[in-house]
Design an enzyme around this catalytic site. Structure first.
Site, PDB file in Angstrom:
ATOM      1  N   LYS A 177       0.940  -1.118   0.135  1.00  0.00           N
ATOM      2  CA  LYS A 177      -0.329   0.126   0.478  1.00  0.00           C
ATOM      3  C   LYS A 177       0.900   1.168   0.241  1.00  0.00           C
ATOM      4  O   LYS A 177       1.375   1.926   0.561  1.00  0.00           O
ATOM      5  CB  LYS A 177      -1.047  -0.224   0.822  1.00  0.00           C
ATOM      6  CG  LYS A 177      -1.995   1.263   1.503  1.00  0.00           C
ATOM      7  CD  LYS A 177      -2.119   1.107   2.854  1.00  0.00           C
ATOM      8  CE  LYS A 177      -2.404   2.742   2.748  1.00  0.00           C
ATOM      9  NZ  LYS A 177      -2.421   4.513   1.861  1.00  0.00           N
ATOM     10  N   GLU A 251       9.625   2.283  10.738  1.00  0.00           N
ATOM     11  CA  GLU A 251      10.281   3.414  10.500  1.00  0.00           C
ATOM     12  C   GLU A 251      10.170   4.572  10.877  1.00  0.00           C
ATOM     13  O   GLU A 251       8.960   4.607   9.260  1.00  0.00           O
ATOM     14  CB  GLU A 251      11.328   3.288   9.611  1.00  0.00           C
ATOM     15  CG  GLU A 251      12.451   1.672   9.171  1.00  0.00           C
ATOM     16  CD  GLU A 251      13.486   1.323   9.340  1.00  0.00           C
ATOM     17  OE1 GLU A 251      13.766   2.141  10.560  1.00  0.00           O
ATOM     18  OE2 GLU A 251      13.396   0.480   9.961  1.00  0.00           O
ATOM     19  N   GLU A 385       9.503  16.890  15.225  1.00  0.00           N
ATOM     20  CA  GLU A 385       9.465  16.757  13.899  1.00  0.00           C
ATOM     21  C   GLU A 385       8.664  17.305  12.960  1.00  0.00           C
ATOM     22  O   GLU A 385       7.707  17.279  12.955  1.00  0.00           O
ATOM     23  CB  GLU A 385       9.452  15.405  13.460  1.00  0.00           C
ATOM     24  CG  GLU A 385      10.180  15.232  12.352  1.00  0.00           C
ATOM     25  CD  GLU A 385       9.342  13.521  11.500  1.00  0.00           C
ATOM     26  OE1 GLU A 385       8.524  13.286  11.641  1.00  0.00           O
ATOM     27  OE2 GLU A 385      10.675  13.501  11.243  1.00  0.00           O
TER      28      GLU A 385
HETATM   29  P1  NAP Z   1       2.596   8.877   7.835  1.00  0.00           P
HETATM   30  O1  NAP Z   1       1.099   9.480   7.979  1.00  0.00           O
HETATM   31  O2  NAP Z   1       2.523   7.856   8.938  1.00  0.00           O
HETATM   32  O3  NAP Z   1       2.134   7.537   5.904  1.00  0.00           O
HETATM   33  C1  NAP Z   1       2.874   6.925   5.974  1.00  0.00           C
HETATM   34  C2  NAP Z   1       2.187   5.467   5.115  1.00  0.00           C
HETATM   35  O4  NAP Z   1       0.814   5.413   6.394  1.00  0.00           O
HETATM   36  C3  NAP Z   1       0.577   5.813   3.929  1.00  0.00           C
HETATM   37  O5  NAP Z   1       1.089   4.940   3.298  1.00  0.00           O
HETATM   38  C4  NAP Z   1      -0.459   6.277   5.188  1.00  0.00           C
HETATM   39  O6  NAP Z   1      -1.825   5.853   4.364  1.00  0.00           O
HETATM   40  C5  NAP Z   1       0.145   4.807   6.305  1.00  0.00           C
HETATM   41  N1  NAP Z   1      -1.290   4.884   7.390  1.00  0.00           N
HETATM   42  C6  NAP Z   1      -0.860   5.938   8.185  1.00  0.00           C
HETATM   43  N2  NAP Z   1      -1.523   5.527   9.126  1.00  0.00           N
HETATM   44  C7  NAP Z   1      -2.098   4.187   8.631  1.00  0.00           C
HETATM   45  C8  NAP Z   1      -2.691   3.586   9.792  1.00  0.00           C
HETATM   46  N3  NAP Z   1      -3.146   3.370  10.996  1.00  0.00           N
HETATM   47  N4  NAP Z   1      -2.480   1.992   9.132  1.00  0.00           N
HETATM   48  C9  NAP Z   1      -2.695   1.505   8.043  1.00  0.00           C
HETATM   49  N5  NAP Z   1      -1.412   2.298   7.216  1.00  0.00           N
HETATM   50  C10 NAP Z   1      -1.274   3.660   7.807  1.00  0.00           C
HETATM   51  O7  NAP Z   1       3.650   9.266   7.272  1.00  0.00           O
HETATM   52  P2  NAP Z   1       3.931   9.664   6.503  1.00  0.00           P
HETATM   53  O8  NAP Z   1       3.051  11.957   6.106  1.00  0.00           O
HETATM   54  O9  NAP Z   1       3.610   9.849   4.496  1.00  0.00           O
HETATM   55  O10 NAP Z   1       5.435  10.307   5.793  1.00  0.00           O
HETATM   56  C11 NAP Z   1       5.948  11.163   7.134  1.00  0.00           C
HETATM   57  C12 NAP Z   1       6.949  10.929   7.687  1.00  0.00           C
HETATM   58  O11 NAP Z   1       7.595   9.465   7.868  1.00  0.00           O
HETATM   59  C13 NAP Z   1       7.699  11.270   8.788  1.00  0.00           C
HETATM   60  O12 NAP Z   1       7.170  11.154  10.366  1.00  0.00           O
HETATM   61  C14 NAP Z   1       8.708  10.919   8.409  1.00  0.00           C
HETATM   62  O13 NAP Z   1      10.265  10.792   9.346  1.00  0.00           O
HETATM   63  C15 NAP Z   1       8.789   9.595   8.837  1.00  0.00           C
HETATM   64  N6  NAP Z   1       9.275   8.797   7.247  1.00  0.00           N
HETATM   65  C16 NAP Z   1      10.680   7.923   7.795  1.00  0.00           C
HETATM   66  C17 NAP Z   1      11.634   7.108   7.275  1.00  0.00           C
HETATM   67  C18 NAP Z   1      12.748   6.376   8.320  1.00  0.00           C
HETATM   68  O14 NAP Z   1      13.198   5.083   7.847  1.00  0.00           O
HETATM   69  N7  NAP Z   1      12.658   6.620   8.828  1.00  0.00           N
HETATM   70  C19 NAP Z   1      11.911   7.525   5.900  1.00  0.00           C
HETATM   71  C20 NAP Z   1      10.606   8.553   5.058  1.00  0.00           C
HETATM   72  C21 NAP Z   1       9.669   9.028   6.161  1.00  0.00           C
HETATM   73  P3  NAP Z   1      -2.320   6.957   3.727  1.00  0.00           P
HETATM   74  O15 NAP Z   1      -1.153   7.821   2.837  1.00  0.00           O
HETATM   75  O16 NAP Z   1      -3.196   6.588   2.654  1.00  0.00           O
HETATM   76  O17 NAP Z   1      -2.698   7.905   4.858  1.00  0.00           O
END
Ligand code: NAP
Length: 484
Positions: A177, A251, A385
C-alpha cells in the site's frame, strides 16, 4: 485538453478497479491544477482480496528456486533503469522533488533490487558442534508468508523497493500500500515486477486511505509481517494493532542534530546543514532539523548559513536550477506554516519562513527555507519533528553539552558531527543516541548495502532495514537436529 489517466490496483495477477468503483485524485504540489491521476479508493474488501491472493501464491513462490526469484528482481531493475527518466518526471509531478533527484530515486530502487538479488543468495544458516557424532545440528532460514508493505510519500519508490526486494527474494509474498499522496511511483515499481513476469498473487498493489484499507492490511490473520515507514504516531498504532505472531518493522520520524564546535569547521558545517536540512524541502526523515553550535562561533555560523540559504532557488522541481521544490501536500504546507508561527513566538527568525503565492507559485505549496536562532532547548521547534525546511540553531557550551542536548530527544534516527579532531570522531559514535551516525557528512543519505534504522522512537526495537541485516526481517529460523 489532456485527459487525466485512471490507475488501477494490481491484485492476484490482474490490474483491476476497486470493488466500489470509487477513486481519488492526486494533485501536483507545484501546481494543483495539474491532476497527476485518479487512483482506486479501495476498501477493506479490496485489501482482503489482495491478502488472500498473496496467501494463495505463497507456497509456490517459496518453492521456486532462489535464482528464479532473483532473476525477477534483476529484470524488474532493468525495467526501472530503462524508464527512470519518465518515471522520475512523474515522481516530480506527484511529490515535488527536483527531477534529477526523482530520476536518481528510480535508479536507486533498481540498485536495491540488484543488490538483494545477489545478497540473498549467500544468506544461509549455521551449523552447531555437538557431542553426538551421528547428529548434525543446523539452522535454516525460511520465508514468513504474507508481508504487508506500507510506505510514505517522501521516497515513494526507493523506500518500498528496500522492503519489497528482500521480502520477495526471500520467498515471501507481498501486499503493498503506497501513500495516498504519491501512489504513482509505487505503481511503477509494481509494474516493473509485472513486466519482469512475477507470478500472479506474489505482489499485490492496493491504493486507498489508511482508514479504509489499513485495518485489514495490518490485522488480517494471514499477514505474518508488516514493514512500515512513516510517522511515529501511525507506526506506533500499527505496531500495537498487530497480533503477537505478526512481525513488525517500523521506520519512523526523527529530529536529527548536526553539531559544530570549532571555528575551523564553520564553512563545512554550513554546507552540510544546507544540504542536509533543505534538500527535499526538508522532507527527509534523516534531514538536519537542529544545529547545535558552540556559543562562541554561533554568530558567524548563523550569518554564513543565512547567506548560503539566500542563494537557494525555490521553484517547480521540473525547472532546471530549482534547489527547493514545493512541500508535498496541503497538509504539509499547513503544518510547516504553523511551526513557523510557533517558532516566531519561541525564538528569533533569522530568515525565510514565508509562503510564496505570487506568479508561478500561485497554485503550489511553496515556502522559503527558514532558520531560527536563540532557540531554547525545550522549544517545540527544537523537540518536535516538523518535516519541512525549518532549522533550529541551538547554542551549546562544549562537546559534552552538545551530546547532552542531542540525546535529550524522543528520537534517535541520524546525527552528524563536523570536526577535524580525530579523537572526537570515535567518541561521538559511542556517545550519540542515533542509529545513523555521520562524521563530516550530511545527516541524510544511507547506503543500499548498509543497515539503516533508528533508536528510541525512530524505529521499533526489532529489525534493521537495508543491507544484509535487512534480510533478517523477512526470514524465520528453524533449528534442525538431524541424526543418522
Ligand atoms: P504517515 O502519515 O504515517 O503515512 C505513511 C503511510 O502509512 C501512508 O501510506 C499512510 O497511508 C499509511 N498509514 C498511516 N496510518 C496508518 C494506519 N493506521 N494503518 C495503516 N496504514 C497507515 O507518514 P507520511 O506523512 O507519509 O511520511 C512522513 C513521516 O515518515 C515522517 O514522520 C518521516 O520522518 C517518516 N519517515 C521515516 C523514514 C525512516 O526510514 N525512518 C523514512 C521516510 C519517512 P495514507 O497515505 O493513505 O494516509
Amino acid at each position: 485538453m489532456t485527459t487525466v489517466p485512471t490507475f488501477l490496483n494490481y491484485i492476484d495477477g490482474e490490474w483491476c478497479a476497486s470493488r466500489s468503483g470509487a477513486t481519488f485524485a492526486n494533485l501536483n504540489p507545484a501546481d494543483t491544477r495539474d491532476v497527476v491521476g485518479h487512483f482506486q479508493a479501495s476498501d477493506a474488501a479490496d485489501a482482503k482480496a489482495a491478502v488472500l491472493a498473496a496467501a494463495k501464491a505463497f507456497d509456490a513462490w517459496k518453492r521456486l528456486s532462489m535464482s528464479a526469484r532473483a532473476k525477477i528482481l534483476i529484470d524488474a531493475a532493468a525495467y526501472l533503469e530503462r524508464h527512470a527518466q519518465p518515471f522520475g518526471e512523474e515522481l516530480t509531478r506527484e511529490e515535488g522533488k527536483q527531477k534529477a533527484l526523482a530520476k536518481d530515486e528510480f535508479l536507486r530502487a533498481a540498485q536495491t533490487l540488484r543488490y538483494y538479488a545477489v545478497e540473498a543468495q549467500s544468506y544461509g544458516g549455521e551449523t552447531f558442534p555437538n557431542d553426538d557424532a551421528g547428529m548434525t545440528v543446523y539452522t535454516q532460514r525460511e520465508p514468513l508468508g504474507v508481508v504487508t508493505v506500507i510506505s510514505p510519500w517522501n521516497f515513494p519508490v526507493s523506500i518500498p523497493a528496500r522492503k519489497i526486494a528482500p521480502a520477495l527474494v526471500c520467498g515471501n509474498t507481498v501486499v503493498f500500500k503506497p501513500a495516498s499522496d504519491a501512489p504513482l511511483s509505487g505503481l511503477r515499481l509494481t509494474e516493473a515486477f509485472v513486466e519482469a513476469g512475477i507470478p500472479k498473487g506474489v505482489l499485490n498493489f492496493v491504493t486507498g486511505s489508511a482508514s479504509a484499507v489499513g485495518p485489514t492490511l495490518v490485522g488480517a490473520r494471514e499477514v505474518r509481517a508488516i514493514s512500515f515507514t512513516g510517522s511515529t504516531t501511525a507506526g506506533e498504532q500499527i505496531h500495537r494493532a498487530a497480533s503477537m505472531s505478526t512481525r513488525t518493522q517500523m521506520e519512523l520520524g526523527g529530529k536529527n542534530p548536526l553539531i559544530v564546535l570549532d571555528a575551523r569547521d564553520i564553512d563545512r558545517a554550513v554546507d552540510l546543514t544546507v544540504k542536509g536540512g533543505f534538500s527535499l524541502t526538508g522532507q527527509a526523515c534523516t534531514g538536519t532539523s537542529r544545529v547545535l553550535v558552540a556559543r562562541d562561533i554561533r554568530a558567524v555560523f548563523v550569518e554564513r548559513l543565512a547567506a548560503k540559504t539566500a542563494t537557494l532557488k525555490v521553484g517547480n522541481g521540473m525547472d532546471t536550477g530549482t534547489d527547493i521544490g514545493p512541500l508535498a501536500t496541503a497538509g504539509q504546507l499547513q503544518t510547516v506554516l504553523e511551526y513557523i508561527e510557533i517558532g516566531k513566538r519561541e525564538a528569533t527568525l533569522v530568515c525565510g519562513g514565508e509562503r510564496l503565492s505570487h506568479g508561478p507559485f500561485a497554485n503550489g505549496f511553496f515556502v522559503t527555507p527558514a532558520i531560527f536562532c536563540d532557540v531554547p532547548r525545550n522549544a517545540r521547534i527544537a523537540r518536535e519533528e516538523i518535516f519541512g525546511p525549518v532549522i533550529a540553531v541551538i547554542d551549546v557550551d562544549d562537546y559534552a553539552d552538545a551530546i547532552s542536548v542531542a540525546n535529550d530527544s524522543d528520537y534517535g534516527l541520524a546525527a552528524s558531527l563536523v570536526t577535524q579532531d580525530a579523537s572526537l570522531m570515535h567518541r561521538f559514535a559511542s556517545d550519540i543516541e542515533a542509529g545513523t551516525v555521520k562524521i563530516n557528512r550530511t545527516t541524510t543519505g544511507n547506503l543500499v548495502n548498509a543497515p539503516f534504522g533508528g533508536l528510541k522512537q525512530s524505529s521499533t526495537a526489532t529489525f534493521r532495514e537495508s543491507g544484509r541485516d535487512g534480510l533478517e526481517f523477512y526470514l524465520q529460523i528453524k533449528t534442525v537436529y538431524r541424526g543418522v
